[in-house]
Design a protein around this motif. Structure first.
Motif, PDB file in Angstrom:
ATOM      1  N   MET A   1       0.848  -1.172   0.000  1.00 26.75           N
ATOM      2  CA  MET A   1       0.000   0.000   0.000  1.00 26.75           C
ATOM      3  C   MET A   1       0.895   1.236   0.000  1.00 26.75           C
ATOM      4  O   MET A   1       2.096   1.144   0.143  1.00 26.75           O
ATOM      5  N   PHE A   2       0.284   2.371  -0.098  1.00 27.70           N
ATOM      6  CA  PHE A   2       1.030   3.626  -0.197  1.00 27.70           C
ATOM      7  C   PHE A   2       1.365   4.166   1.200  1.00 27.70           C
ATOM      8  O   PHE A   2       0.614   3.960   2.146  1.00 27.70           O
ATOM      9  N   ASP A   3       2.455   4.919   1.283  1.00 32.28           N
ATOM     10  CA  ASP A   3       2.789   5.549   2.559  1.00 32.28           C
ATOM     11  C   ASP A   3       1.868   6.756   2.784  1.00 32.28           C
ATOM     12  O   ASP A   3       1.155   7.204   1.877  1.00 32.28           O
ATOM     13  N   LYS A   4       1.897   7.280   4.010  1.00 31.54           N
ATOM     14  CA  LYS A   4       1.003   8.393   4.380  1.00 31.54           C
ATOM     15  C   LYS A   4       1.190   9.608   3.485  1.00 31.54           C
ATOM     16  O   LYS A   4       0.232  10.289   3.138  1.00 31.54           O
ATOM     17  N   GLN A   5       2.427   9.886   3.110  1.00 31.75           N
ATOM     18  CA  GLN A   5       2.702  11.063   2.284  1.00 31.75           C
ATOM     19  C   GLN A   5       2.000  10.958   0.927  1.00 31.75           C
ATOM     20  O   GLN A   5       1.391  11.930   0.456  1.00 31.75           O
TER      21      GLN A   5
ATOM     22  N   LYS B   1      -6.537  17.334   5.978  1.00 33.61           N
ATOM     23  CA  LYS B   1      -5.905  17.338   7.302  1.00 33.61           C
ATOM     24  C   LYS B   1      -4.843  16.250   7.355  1.00 33.61           C
ATOM     25  O   LYS B   1      -4.909  15.255   6.623  1.00 33.61           O
ATOM     26  N   GLU B   2      -3.886  16.429   8.243  1.00 31.33           N
ATOM     27  CA  GLU B   2      -2.833  15.427   8.415  1.00 31.33           C
ATOM     28  C   GLU B   2      -3.460  14.097   8.812  1.00 31.33           C
ATOM     29  O   GLU B   2      -4.325  14.034   9.690  1.00 31.33           O
ATOM     30  N   LEU B   3      -3.013  13.021   8.149  1.00 30.92           N
ATOM     31  CA  LEU B   3      -3.562  11.699   8.433  1.00 30.92           C
ATOM     32  C   LEU B   3      -3.091  11.206   9.792  1.00 30.92           C
ATOM     33  O   LEU B   3      -1.909  11.217  10.094  1.00 30.92           O
ATOM     34  N   LYS B   4      -4.063  10.785  10.590  1.00 31.49           N
ATOM     35  CA  LYS B   4      -3.769  10.222  11.910  1.00 31.49           C
ATOM     36  C   LYS B   4      -4.457   8.874  12.008  1.00 31.49           C
ATOM     37  O   LYS B   4      -5.668   8.769  11.804  1.00 31.49           O
ATOM     38  N   GLU B   5      -3.653   7.867  12.323  1.00 31.19           N
ATOM     39  CA  GLU B   5      -4.193   6.518  12.404  1.00 31.19           C
ATOM     40  C   GLU B   5      -5.183   6.405  13.558  1.00 31.19           C
ATOM     41  O   GLU B   5      -4.925   6.882  14.665  1.00 31.19           O
ATOM     42  N   VAL B   6      -6.313   5.780  13.289  1.00 33.05           N
ATOM     43  CA  VAL B   6      -7.351   5.575  14.290  1.00 33.05           C
ATOM     44  C   VAL B   6      -7.388   4.084  14.620  1.00 33.05           C
ATOM     45  O   VAL B   6      -7.497   3.247  13.727  1.00 33.05           O
ATOM     46  N   GLU B   7      -7.283   3.755  15.878  1.00 34.08           N
ATOM     47  CA  GLU B   7      -7.377   2.371  16.339  1.00 34.08           C
ATOM     48  C   GLU B   7      -8.771   2.149  16.911  1.00 34.08           C
ATOM     49  O   GLU B   7      -9.255   2.950  17.708  1.00 34.08           O
ATOM     50  N   TYR B   8      -9.402   1.074  16.496  1.00 30.00           N
ATOM     51  CA  TYR B   8     -10.723   0.737  17.004  1.00 30.00           C
ATOM     52  C   TYR B   8     -10.634  -0.524  17.841  1.00 30.00           C
ATOM     53  O   TYR B   8      -9.889  -1.446  17.510  1.00 30.00           O
ATOM     54  N   GLU B   9     -11.403  -0.572  18.902  1.00 35.22           N
ATOM     55  CA  GLU B   9     -11.454  -1.765  19.732  1.00 35.22           C
ATOM     56  C   GLU B   9     -12.216  -2.855  18.975  1.00 35.22           C
ATOM     57  O   GLU B   9     -13.296  -2.612  18.431  1.00 35.22           O
ATOM     58  N   ASN B  10     -11.650  -4.037  18.939  1.00 32.88           N
ATOM     59  CA  ASN B  10     -12.307  -5.161  18.291  1.00 32.88           C
ATOM     60  C   ASN B  10     -13.238  -5.815  19.309  1.00 32.88           C
ATOM     61  O   ASN B  10     -12.805  -6.601  20.152  1.00 32.88           O
TER      62      ASN B  10
ATOM     63  N   ASP C   1     -10.349  -7.153   3.901  1.00 35.67           N
ATOM     64  CA  ASP C   1      -9.313  -6.237   4.359  1.00 35.67           C
ATOM     65  C   ASP C   1      -9.567  -4.896   3.699  1.00 35.67           C
ATOM     66  O   ASP C   1      -9.706  -4.832   2.474  1.00 35.67           O
ATOM     67  N   ILE C   2      -9.644  -3.835   4.501  1.00 32.99           N
ATOM     68  CA  ILE C   2      -9.900  -2.506   3.951  1.00 32.99           C
ATOM     69  C   ILE C   2      -8.928  -1.483   4.541  1.00 32.99           C
ATOM     70  O   ILE C   2      -8.384  -1.686   5.624  1.00 32.99           O
ATOM     71  N   LEU C   3      -8.766  -0.422   3.803  1.00 34.69           N
ATOM     72  CA  LEU C   3      -8.074   0.772   4.295  1.00 34.69           C
ATOM     73  C   LEU C   3      -8.911   1.959   3.823  1.00 34.69           C
ATOM     74  O   LEU C   3      -9.201   2.083   2.645  1.00 34.69           O
ATOM     75  N   VAL C   4      -9.305   2.803   4.771  1.00 36.05           N
ATOM     76  CA  VAL C   4     -10.074   3.999   4.455  1.00 36.05           C
ATOM     77  C   VAL C   4      -9.281   5.214   4.931  1.00 36.05           C
ATOM     78  O   VAL C   4      -8.845   5.261   6.080  1.00 36.05           O
ATOM     79  N   VAL C   5      -9.071   6.163   4.023  1.00 37.13           N
ATOM     80  CA  VAL C   5      -8.435   7.430   4.382  1.00 37.13           C
ATOM     81  C   VAL C   5      -9.288   8.544   3.809  1.00 37.13           C
ATOM     82  O   VAL C   5      -9.889   8.377   2.743  1.00 37.13           O
ATOM     83  N   ASN C   6      -9.356   9.670   4.530  1.00 34.20           N
ATOM     84  CA  ASN C   6     -10.123  10.779   3.980  1.00 34.20           C
ATOM     85  C   ASN C   6      -9.510  12.117   4.374  1.00 34.20           C
ATOM     86  O   ASN C   6      -8.606  12.189   5.215  1.00 34.20           O
ATOM     87  N   SER C   7     -10.015  13.137   3.741  1.00 33.45           N
ATOM     88  CA  SER C   7      -9.454  14.477   3.898  1.00 33.45           C
ATOM     89  C   SER C   7      -9.715  15.084   5.281  1.00 33.45           C
ATOM     90  O   SER C   7      -9.162  16.121   5.612  1.00 33.45           O
ATOM     91  N   ASN C   8     -10.516  14.407   6.102  1.00 33.04           N
ATOM     92  CA  ASN C   8     -10.708  14.838   7.491  1.00 33.04           C
ATOM     93  C   ASN C   8      -9.599  14.315   8.396  1.00 33.04           C
ATOM     94  O   ASN C   8      -9.642  14.520   9.605  1.00 33.04           O
ATOM     95  N   GLY C   9      -8.634  13.596   7.818  1.00 29.52           N
ATOM     96  CA  GLY C   9      -7.494  13.092   8.568  1.00 29.52           C
ATOM     97  C   GLY C   9      -7.614  11.666   9.042  1.00 29.52           C
ATOM     98  O   GLY C   9      -6.732  11.151   9.732  1.00 29.52           O
ATOM     99  N   ILE C  10      -8.716  11.000   8.710  1.00 29.58           N
ATOM    100  CA  ILE C  10      -8.925   9.617   9.132  1.00 29.58           C
ATOM    101  C   ILE C  10      -7.996   8.699   8.331  1.00 29.58           C
ATOM    102  O   ILE C  10      -7.928   8.758   7.112  1.00 29.58           O
ATOM    103  N   TYR C  11      -7.310   7.829   9.068  1.00 38.57           N
ATOM    104  CA  TYR C  11      -6.382   6.850   8.454  1.00 38.57           C
ATOM    105  C   TYR C  11      -6.459   5.556   9.219  1.00 38.57           C
ATOM    106  O   TYR C  11      -6.391   5.533  10.422  1.00 38.57           O
TER     107      TYR C  11
END
Length: 161
Positions: free
Chosen positions: A1-5, A95-104, A151-161
């Motif tokens: 996958m691509f890096d954050k930049q 916005k700067e991407l910030k990784e979000v961890e969710y409780e499983n 398997d998913i990856l969602v990123v958006n302009s609100n900074g969600i990563y």
């Protein structure tokens, strides 16, 4: 996958023509189904969905584009084409991407791909026998085993990563 930049750059491309929001949704999903009719396997089917979705919103208007090719060049072109649906100048920066961890809260005990077709067939036979044991009024039994791994990856302009 691509890096954050690179992801940050792609999200900003989506905002290039004045959009309020841009999002990338990468997925790789494997699905399997086994069907048994009257104690005999009648259907086995497997499928894979792989690709990237691009969503761009400007005001109340939304554009969505999808491609199975997740290479950087294709994703970059896809988001440029989607952003090209709007006209205007950039208003927002992603916005700067910030990784979000969710409780499983529902951990997987057995991964479907770790279960062989023979094991799934045995499980369906057990279900069939259990249904037969209810009584003579049961004339036809159809048992189905369906599994999916996504398997998913969602990123958006609100900074969600």
């Amino acid at each position: 996958m691509f890096d954050k930049q690179k992801l940050q750059y792609l999200l900003n491309l989506g905002l290039e023509t004045g959009a309020d929001f841009s999002e990338l949704f990468f997925e790789n999903t494997n699905s399997n189904i086994m069907e048994m009719v009257g104690g005999k396997v009648s259907n086995i089917n497997s499928s894979n969905v792989h690709g990237v979705g691009v969503r761009i919103i400007k005001g109340v208007e939304e554009v969505y584009a999808y491609n199975n090719d997740t290479s950087y060049e294709v994703v970059e072109q896809l988001i440029k084409q989607a952003a090209g649906s709007f006209s205007g100048n950039r208003i927002f920066e992603a916005k700067e991407l910030k990784e979000v961890e969710y409780e499983n809260i529902t951990p997987v005990l057995v991964t479907p791909s770790d279960v062989s077709n023979d094991e799934k067939k045995k499980y369906l036979l057990e279900m069939t026998e259990g249904a037969k044991s209810v009584g003579e009024d049961i004339k036809q039994i159809i048992a189905i085993c369906l599994d999916k791994e996504q398997d998913i990856l969602v990123v958006n302009s609100n900074g969600i990563y």
